[in-house]
Design an enzyme around this catalytic site. Structure first.
Site, PDB file in Angstrom:
ATOM      1  N   GLU A 272       0.854  -1.190   0.000  1.00  0.00           N
ATOM      2  CA  GLU A 272       0.000   0.000   0.000  1.00  0.00           C
ATOM      3  C   GLU A 272       0.885   1.232   0.000  1.00  0.00           C
ATOM      4  O   GLU A 272       1.870   1.299   0.747  1.00  0.00           O
ATOM      5  CB  GLU A 272      -0.893   0.077   1.251  1.00  0.00           C
ATOM      6  CG  GLU A 272      -1.972  -0.953   1.387  1.00  0.00           C
ATOM      7  CD  GLU A 272      -2.792  -0.750   2.680  1.00  0.00           C
ATOM      8  OE1 GLU A 272      -2.680   0.334   3.302  1.00  0.00           O
ATOM      9  OE2 GLU A 272      -3.512  -1.679   3.063  1.00  0.00           O
ATOM     10  N   GLU A 321     -13.371   5.308  -0.755  1.00  0.00           N
ATOM     11  CA  GLU A 321     -14.212   4.491   0.130  1.00  0.00           C
ATOM     12  C   GLU A 321     -14.841   5.411   1.176  1.00  0.00           C
ATOM     13  O   GLU A 321     -14.187   5.851   2.121  1.00  0.00           O
ATOM     14  CB  GLU A 321     -13.372   3.408   0.803  1.00  0.00           C
ATOM     15  CG  GLU A 321     -12.732   2.425  -0.166  1.00  0.00           C
ATOM     16  CD  GLU A 321     -11.839   1.422   0.537  1.00  0.00           C
ATOM     17  OE1 GLU A 321     -12.362   0.467   1.139  1.00  0.00           O
ATOM     18  OE2 GLU A 321     -10.600   1.617   0.509  1.00  0.00           O
ATOM     19  N   LYS A 324     -14.911   4.966   5.414  1.00  0.00           N
ATOM     20  CA  LYS A 324     -13.704   4.934   6.225  1.00  0.00           C
ATOM     21  C   LYS A 324     -13.602   6.222   7.037  1.00  0.00           C
ATOM     22  O   LYS A 324     -14.281   7.214   6.767  1.00  0.00           O
ATOM     23  CB  LYS A 324     -12.466   4.759   5.345  1.00  0.00           C
ATOM     24  CG  LYS A 324     -12.477   3.478   4.516  1.00  0.00           C
ATOM     25  CD  LYS A 324     -11.146   3.203   3.871  1.00  0.00           C
ATOM     26  CE  LYS A 324     -10.142   2.695   4.886  1.00  0.00           C
ATOM     27  NZ  LYS A 324      -8.887   2.228   4.251  1.00  0.00           N
ATOM     28  N   GLU A 329      -9.173   9.500   5.100  1.00  0.00           N
ATOM     29  CA  GLU A 329      -9.175   8.096   4.687  1.00  0.00           C
ATOM     30  C   GLU A 329     -10.198   7.815   3.586  1.00  0.00           C
ATOM     31  O   GLU A 329     -10.125   6.797   2.913  1.00  0.00           O
ATOM     32  CB  GLU A 329      -9.463   7.188   5.886  1.00  0.00           C
ATOM     33  CG  GLU A 329      -8.345   7.122   6.912  1.00  0.00           C
ATOM     34  CD  GLU A 329      -7.202   6.214   6.480  1.00  0.00           C
ATOM     35  OE1 GLU A 329      -7.272   5.652   5.374  1.00  0.00           O
ATOM     36  OE2 GLU A 329      -6.236   6.089   7.249  1.00  0.00           O
TER      37      GLU A 329
END
Length: 352
Positions: A272, A321, A324, A329
């Site tokens: 990541e 997303e 999150k 995030e």
């Protein structure tokens, strides 16, 4: 090619600067001999369907993805797609698999062998498990045994599918200068057997490497240009190693930590890395574009400690997303949930 509707929010001078930067980033990525895939997270309630995501990957030349759990709809969409897949075993499933070889065989049978049309590359046993964190107290002792059991269950496939785990660089006791990189002494009982496994089975260690998080935790001592690959000259001199970007420095700290365990030949896959486009300090579309394009153009060169050895890297995240937290995030995606790219980027993948 990305839509540039967001340019209307920029001043004329900023618009010219932005377009020049787009051209430079595209040129760098076109010349890159890199190994770059994307993480396919699913913590959102407005995400496109798995078949749409696979089509999006094909459209933009994304030939490798990391998924965090054996989502059957995603696996079905990936089957026969030609996309290389890194698949995760969720943290909560690790104790049973670590205690029970039959459970490991059942997991492999159901999630790997049932999909012969998927080019699985890695099975990742857990993500960012910290044995010192009470949250992981019941899980950490089983990571090593689960890796052993999954590897045994992959009998006949083990030469093509490697087993590993993904760590946070928070497991390092020291990372500056990079050559001083070392794992915490109080986790030796956890990390030692994992490294021994990787050495025995010629598997890489997966590491989540986040210059953004390092930068926002210490903006006094870490410059934005150093974090964004845009420094004009070396910032850190470590013996005969010279570091012009923070990504290399963090990654070489992990390399140095492995070497202290006698694991000089264990590679590191960056499982990541990325930069958010909103929601936090220095989080912007422009900075995310700079970081990710510079990354793609850079990782084929290796690091100062391991020059000429391309770094297999997965950009986090494929799509924003929205479930999150904290706020930043939610904004790591290269694409919006409507499948529109936030900025131009060309992925390049030269691997299996």
């Amino acid at each position: 090619m990305a839509s540039f509707h967001f340019l209307r929010h920029l001043a004329p001078v900023e618009t010219v600067e932005f377009l020049l930067l787009v051209g430079l980033c595209l040129l760098c990525s076109l010349l890159a001999d890199a190994q770059t895939g994307a993480c396919y997270g699913t913590l959102g309630n407005n995400l496109p369907s798995p078949p749409e995501v696979v089509s999006l990957c094909h459209q933009h030349g994304i030939r490798a993805v990391r998924i965090y759990n054996p989502n059957q709809s995603i696996l079905q969409a990936l089957n026969g797609s030609g996309i290389s897949v890194t698949i995760g075993i969720p943290n909560e499933n690790i104790p049973l698999i670590g205690k029970s070889p039959p459970s490991a065989r059942a997991w492999v049978q159901y999630n790997i062998k049932r999909f012969p049309g998927i080019n699985f590359k890695y099975v990742v046993v857990g993500n960012e498990i910290n044995p010192l964190d009470p949250t992981f107290a019941a899980i950490a002792p089983y990571v090593g045994p689960a890796m052993v059991n999954i590897n045994s269950a992959l009998f006949g496939l083990g030469k093509t599918i490697k087993v590993s785990t993904a760590i946070s660089t928070g497991l390092l006791a020291q990372s500056y200068p990079p050559s001083a990189g070392a794992f915490r002494g109080d986790i030796s009982g956890y990390i030692g057997p994992i490294i021994d496994f990787l050495k025995t089975h010629n598997s890489p260690l997966l590491a989540n490497v986040y210059p953004y998080l390092a930068y926002i935790s210490d903006t006094k001592d870490i410059s934005l240009t150093y974090a964004l690959f845009t420094s004009a000259s070396p910032v850190v001199i470590d013996g005969h190693y010279r570091y012009q970007n923070l990504f290399d420095a963090i990654l070489d700290a992990v390399h140095a930590a492995l070497e202290k365990y006698g694991a000089n030949n264990v590679g590191v896959v960056v499982s990541e890395t990325g930069w958010p486009s909103a929601g936090g300090p220095a989080a912007s579309v422009r900075n995310a574009m700079i970081y990710n394009n510079k990354l793609v153009g850079h990782v084929g060169r290796g690091t100062p400690r391991r020059p000429g050895r391309p770094v297999e890297t997965y950009i986090f995240d494929l799509i924003d997303e929205n479930q999150k937290s904290p706020e930043y995030e939610k904004h790591w995606g290269v694409f919006y949930p409507n499948k529109q790219p936030k900025y131009p980027i060309r992925f390049s993948w030269h691997g299996n």
